[in-house]
Design an enzyme around this catalytic site. Sequence first.
Site, PDB file in Angstrom:
ATOM      1  N   GLU A  40       0.831  -1.215   0.000  1.00  0.00           N
ATOM      2  CA  GLU A  40       0.000   0.000   0.000  1.00  0.00           C
ATOM      3  C   GLU A  40       0.872   1.275   0.000  1.00  0.00           C
ATOM      4  OE1 GLU A  40      -1.857   0.809   3.800  1.00  0.00           O
ATOM      5  OE2 GLU A  40      -3.559   1.804   2.851  1.00  0.00           O
ATOM      6  N   LYS A 111      -9.571   1.971  -2.252  1.00  0.00           N
ATOM      7  CA  LYS A 111      -9.725   1.402  -0.907  1.00  0.00           C
ATOM      8  C   LYS A 111     -11.086   1.795  -0.316  1.00  0.00           C
ATOM      9  CE  LYS A 111      -7.154   1.345   3.513  1.00  0.00           C
ATOM     10  NZ  LYS A 111      -5.987   1.947   4.204  1.00  0.00           N
ATOM     11  N   CYS A 146      -5.000  -2.975   3.177  1.00  0.00           N
ATOM     12  CA  CYS A 146      -4.666  -2.720   4.574  1.00  0.00           C
ATOM     13  C   CYS A 146      -5.863  -2.817   5.532  1.00  0.00           C
ATOM     14  CB  CYS A 146      -3.939  -1.375   4.676  1.00  0.00           C
ATOM     15  SG  CYS A 146      -2.847  -1.282   6.120  1.00  0.00           S
TER      16      CYS A 146
END
Length: 267
Positions: A40, A111, A146
């Site tokens: 990330e 995300k 994440c």
Amino acid sequence: MRASLIQIAVDPDEPVDSRRERAASLVAAQRGADLVVLPELWPVGAFAYTSFEDQAEPLTGPTHTVMAEAAAGAGVWLHAGSFVERADDGVLYNTTLVFTPEGERAAAYRKIHRFGFDQGEAVMMGAGEDLVTVALPRTTLGLATCYDLRFPEMFRGLVDAGAETLVVAAGWPERRRAHWSLLARARAVENQAYVLAVGSAGTHAGVQQAGHSVVVDPWGEVLAEAGADEEVLTVEFDPAKVAATREQFPALKDRRLGLAAPRIQQT
Ligand SMILES: NC(=O)CCC(=O)C(=O)O
């Protein structure tokens, strides 16, 4: 299939352009792999919030260009981790890119779960709305970034959309490393899927990174795990094991979907 997880170190003293070139060299060295994965926000650092505005790029900016060339040069499927995208309307997103071995963009994933509660990414970036899967010749990837790792319903959604290999690109901090290892295994076991979880090394704006990228098979066995420093973790895995595990231990078939909105009995 052979996958290479590039656990690149983010050093604040290294200019972003240099790190981009270094990442491209690391990808070039993976020729022969089927899939290469970066973590990330490796260009800027996942916790380097004060740099997000300055380092934001359009979707087809420098990271896209360099990574597309790197994928084509090495002839690999490349999950290029994520970068700070500035959309046409000015909103920032934490966006993952996936390229084919010919260097064509196969997918972009924004995300969904932003980290930081009332600060950092959570207030600086927009939230993605779409689950994204990518069909490779021998497996289908489900993309996550994440903090997404903490939300099992998202992974179940990816599995329902056909994902067999769940790829988590992260900038996970050392102080919550136990959660990282536990959740990566949990997502693999509950979904009977491979989990390829790649973190970064180094320090992002003072936040020590956990490293410890890990590959877990559909039975929850750890196939490979990195240390704390920059390294490339290479693993061979058999995509057919997903179907075999789901057939031999068909727990996914026992889901009670009718209880998605369960009756509640309160006494
Ligand atoms: N960049 C992130 O999403 C960090 C997530 C994290 O630190 C956590 O879930 O813990």
